[in-house]
Design a protein around this motif. Structure first.
Motif, mmCIF file in Angstrom:
data_model
loop_
_atom_site.group_PDB
_atom_site.id
_atom_site.type_symbol
_atom_site.label_atom_id
_atom_site.label_comp_id
_atom_site.label_asym_id
_atom_site.label_seq_id
_atom_site.Cartn_x
_atom_site.Cartn_y
_atom_site.Cartn_z
ATOM 1 N N ILE A 18 0.836 -1.204 0.000
ATOM 2 C CA ILE A 18 0.000 0.000 0.000
ATOM 3 C C ILE A 18 0.869 1.251 0.000
ATOM 4 C CG2 ILE A 18 -1.665 1.342 1.359
ATOM 5 C CD1 ILE A 18 -2.814 -1.306 2.373
ATOM 6 N N GLY A 19 1.916 1.251 0.838
ATOM 7 C CA GLY A 19 2.833 2.396 0.870
ATOM 8 C C GLY A 19 3.549 2.581 -0.453
ATOM 9 N N LEU A 20 3.933 1.481 -1.094
ATOM 10 C CA LEU A 20 4.601 1.546 -2.396
ATOM 11 C C LEU A 20 3.695 2.212 -3.432
ATOM 12 C CD1 LEU A 20 6.740 -1.189 -4.042
ATOM 13 C CD2 LEU A 20 4.809 -0.278 -5.319
ATOM 14 N N ILE A 21 2.418 1.805 -3.439
ATOM 15 C CA ILE A 21 1.467 2.394 -4.392
ATOM 16 C C ILE A 21 1.271 3.879 -4.103
ATOM 17 C CG2 ILE A 21 -0.941 2.340 -5.158
ATOM 18 C CD1 ILE A 21 -0.884 -0.688 -4.621
ATOM 19 N N HIS A 22 1.178 4.232 -2.825
ATOM 20 C CA HIS A 22 1.031 5.639 -2.459
ATOM 21 C C HIS A 22 2.192 6.467 -2.990
ATOM 22 C CE1 HIS A 22 -1.915 5.042 1.180
ATOM 23 N NE2 HIS A 22 -2.405 4.626 0.030
ATOM 24 N N ALA A 23 3.406 5.912 -2.873
ATOM 25 C CA ALA A 23 4.577 6.635 -3.359
ATOM 26 C C ALA A 23 4.520 6.814 -4.877
ATOM 27 C CB ALA A 23 5.853 5.894 -2.947
ATOM 28 N N ARG A 24 4.075 5.788 -5.579
ATOM 29 C CA ARG A 24 4.039 5.862 -7.041
ATOM 30 C C ARG A 24 3.021 6.888 -7.553
ATOM 31 N NH1 ARG A 24 4.583 -0.578 -8.715
ATOM 32 N NH2 ARG A 24 6.781 -0.786 -8.073
ATOM 33 N N ILE A 25 1.920 7.046 -6.847
ATOM 34 C CA ILE A 25 0.915 8.025 -7.301
ATOM 35 C C ILE A 25 1.090 9.360 -6.573
ATOM 36 C CG2 ILE A 25 -0.742 6.190 -7.823
ATOM 37 C CD1 ILE A 25 -2.275 6.937 -5.285
ATOM 38 N N GLN A 26 2.205 9.466 -5.803
ATOM 39 C CA GLN A 26 2.543 10.694 -5.090
ATOM 40 C C GLN A 26 1.484 11.071 -4.050
ATOM 41 O OE1 GLN A 26 3.833 13.903 -7.653
ATOM 42 N NE2 GLN A 26 4.634 12.498 -9.185
ATOM 43 N N LEU A 27 0.900 10.062 -3.435
ATOM 44 C CA LEU A 27 -0.046 10.288 -2.331
ATOM 45 C C LEU A 27 0.748 10.237 -1.033
ATOM 46 C CD1 LEU A 27 -3.035 10.604 -1.452
ATOM 47 C CD2 LEU A 27 -3.128 8.117 -1.242
ATOM 48 N N GLU A 28 1.071 11.384 -0.506
ATOM 49 C CA GLU A 28 1.958 11.456 0.649
ATOM 50 C C GLU A 28 1.283 10.876 1.895
ATOM 51 O OE1 GLU A 28 4.602 15.335 -0.665
ATOM 52 O OE2 GLU A 28 3.144 15.526 0.949
ATOM 53 N N PRO A 29 2.102 10.334 2.822
ATOM 54 C CA PRO A 29 1.539 9.665 4.006
ATOM 55 C C PRO A 29 0.627 10.534 4.858
ATOM 56 C CG PRO A 29 3.848 9.093 3.746
ATOM 57 C CD PRO A 29 3.560 10.160 2.728
ATOM 58 N N VAL A 30 0.780 11.848 4.753
ATOM 59 C CA VAL A 30 -0.061 12.716 5.570
ATOM 60 C C VAL A 30 -1.539 12.462 5.318
ATOM 61 C CG1 VAL A 30 -0.053 14.601 3.875
ATOM 62 C CG2 VAL A 30 -0.446 15.100 6.301
ATOM 63 N N TRP A 31 -1.873 12.061 4.059
ATOM 64 C CA TRP A 31 -3.283 11.794 3.744
ATOM 65 C C TRP A 31 -3.770 10.548 4.484
ATOM 66 C CZ3 TRP A 31 -5.897 15.522 1.718
ATOM 67 C CH2 TRP A 31 -5.261 16.463 0.891
ATOM 68 N N PHE A 32 -2.912 9.554 4.558
ATOM 69 C CA PHE A 32 -3.307 8.313 5.239
ATOM 70 C C PHE A 32 -3.333 8.506 6.749
ATOM 71 C CE2 PHE A 32 -2.321 4.207 7.216
ATOM 72 C CZ PHE A 32 -3.366 3.451 6.721
ATOM 73 N N PHE A 33 -2.259 9.113 7.302
ATOM 74 C CA PHE A 33 -2.170 9.279 8.749
ATOM 75 C C PHE A 33 -3.253 10.219 9.262
ATOM 76 C CE2 PHE A 33 1.126 6.647 8.415
ATOM 77 C CZ PHE A 33 2.421 7.101 8.365
ATOM 78 N N GLY A 34 -3.420 11.341 8.585
ATOM 79 C CA GLY A 34 -4.379 12.342 9.049
ATOM 80 C C GLY A 34 -5.813 11.885 8.976
ATOM 81 N N SER A 35 -6.102 11.006 8.033
ATOM 82 C CA SER A 35 -7.501 10.582 7.853
ATOM 83 C C SER A 35 -7.904 9.443 8.778
ATOM 84 C CB SER A 35 -7.719 10.144 6.401
ATOM 85 O OG SER A 35 -6.894 9.038 6.089
ATOM 86 N N MET A 36 -6.958 8.894 9.567
ATOM 87 C CA MET A 36 -7.293 7.770 10.433
ATOM 88 C C MET A 36 -8.337 8.152 11.479
ATOM 89 S SD MET A 36 -5.749 5.172 9.306
ATOM 90 C CE MET A 36 -5.901 3.990 10.622
ATOM 91 N N THR A 37 -8.429 9.456 11.812
ATOM 92 C CA THR A 37 -9.439 9.879 12.778
ATOM 93 C C THR A 37 -10.844 9.581 12.272
ATOM 94 O OG1 THR A 37 -9.359 12.102 11.821
ATOM 95 C CG2 THR A 37 -8.001 11.695 13.762
ATOM 96 N N ALA A 38 -11.034 9.580 10.954
ATOM 97 C CA ALA A 38 -12.354 9.243 10.406
ATOM 98 C C ALA A 38 -12.715 7.794 10.743
ATOM 99 C CB ALA A 38 -12.373 9.457 8.894
ATOM 100 N N TYR A 39 -11.726 6.913 10.717
ATOM 101 C CA TYR A 39 -11.970 5.526 11.130
ATOM 102 C C TYR A 39 -12.356 5.474 12.614
ATOM 103 C CZ TYR A 39 -10.058 3.399 6.873
ATOM 104 O OH TYR A 39 -9.846 2.993 5.579
ATOM 105 N N TYR A 40 -11.543 6.153 13.452
ATOM 106 C CA TYR A 40 -11.794 6.118 14.888
ATOM 107 C C TYR A 40 -13.197 6.631 15.224
ATOM 108 C CZ TYR A 40 -6.752 5.445 15.369
ATOM 109 O OH TYR A 40 -5.480 4.959 15.279
#
Length: 320
Positions: free
Chosen positions: A96-118
């Protein structure tokens, strides 16, 4: 288990994040609870993400769609709820991280959005464990551990992909270091949260034990009071029976009219006192849950006449 180039193996990842058999059991239990709600959880996640035009633009540029993303996240939860952290699981998260890097989706989008899960998951879990806050807290802590592990693996995959691209490597080093620091801070925050929750849980259990102790003492005090009332009533009844008997014998002797009125007043007072004693016994039966209600005829004129007779001497003395 696989070992990474920096010496951190998959098994060590699990130890660092404190993921053992108890965590696996908690995750499987959460899976039973949350599977029916996964579509709603995923919808809430992407409703939040697509509030940001930048994210929507990244998805469009990558040639993906919201439907495909929802399906992918559904699969993400499906593997998570299995509670199996094998090599396939680790590689899937790194991918998943590899794909994020390839499409230039920086980790901030994944980390910051985890609150929506919580925000979606926590109320469901709390409601499901209503009355068992200890178990709910433990399961939520286990879920946070796994989310923290997923974030670390996705970041590792992201870093590995960036490192393979020498043209962008130097540009991203500082970003990666900052992300690593952020991840460490987030891990520390999670550990503090877990400790605080455990402290609150201990206090709650202590309060419950104290409430149980006070309830036991109150019940014992109530029983002691009932026993005292019952014993005292029986003790008083014994001499009162003697008074009743002697009064009855006295009424069978030759008495003047005035003497007979006095003795009958004594007899009436004794009967009233015996009724009070019986009432005390009834209160004891009420508290013990053994009171039986009887349906008997009742003549109001009789107790009224007896009451007047008891008060007659005072009335005569005052000339009323």
């Amino acid at each position: 288990m696989r070992t990474r180039h920096d010496g951190v193996g998959d098994e060590q990842y699990l130890r660092v994040h404190r993921i053992g058999e108890t965590t696996r059991e908690d995750i499987r239990l959460l899976g039973d609870i949350l599977r029916p709600h996964v579509p709603r959880i995923v919808d809430a996640f992407y409703d939040h993400m697509f509030d940001f035009p930048e994210f929507e633009s990244l998805v469009d540029d990558a040639g993906s769609t919201i439907q495909r993303l929802r399906q992918t996240n559904g699969q993400y939860f499906a593997t998570l709820f299995e509670g199996v952290f094998d090599s396939e699981y680790f590689e899937g998260r790194r991918r998943i991280g590899l794909i994020h890097a390839r499409i230039q989706l920086e980790p901030v989008w994944f980390f910051g959005s985890m609150t929506a899960y919580y925000e979606s998951i926590f109320p469901i879990v709390i409601e499901s464990f209503k009355g068992d806050s200890s178990r709910a807290g433990r399961c939520l802590a286990s879920l946070q551990k796994v989310f923290s592990l997923d974030q670390a693996l996705i970041l590792e995959g992201y870093v590995a992909e960036l490192a393979s691209d020498s043209a962008r490597k130097s540009e991203k080093v500082q970003t990666l270091q900052a992300l690593g620091a952020t991840l460490r801070e987030r891990t520390e925050e999670l550990e503090r949260e877990i400790q605080e929750r455990q402290g609150a849980q201990i206090q709650l259990e202590m309060a419950a034990h104290e409430a149980e102790r006070l309830a036991t003492e109150a019940a014992a005090a109530s029983r002691a009071k009932s026993e005292f009332l019952a014993n005292m009533s029986h003790e008083i009844r014994t001499p009162m029976n003697g008074v009743v008997g002697m009064t009855a014998l006295l009424l069978e002797t030759h008495l003047t009219h005035e003497q007979r009125d006095c003795v009958e007043a004594i007899e009436s007072s004794v009967d009233t006192l015996m009724t009070i004693i019986n009432d005390i016994l009834d209160f004891s039966k009420i508290e013990a849950g053994r009171l039986e209600i009887e349906d008997v005829p009742f003549d109001l004129r009789e107790p009224a006449t007896r009451a007047f007779a008891m008060l007659q001497p005072q009335v005569d003395a005052k000339g009323l």
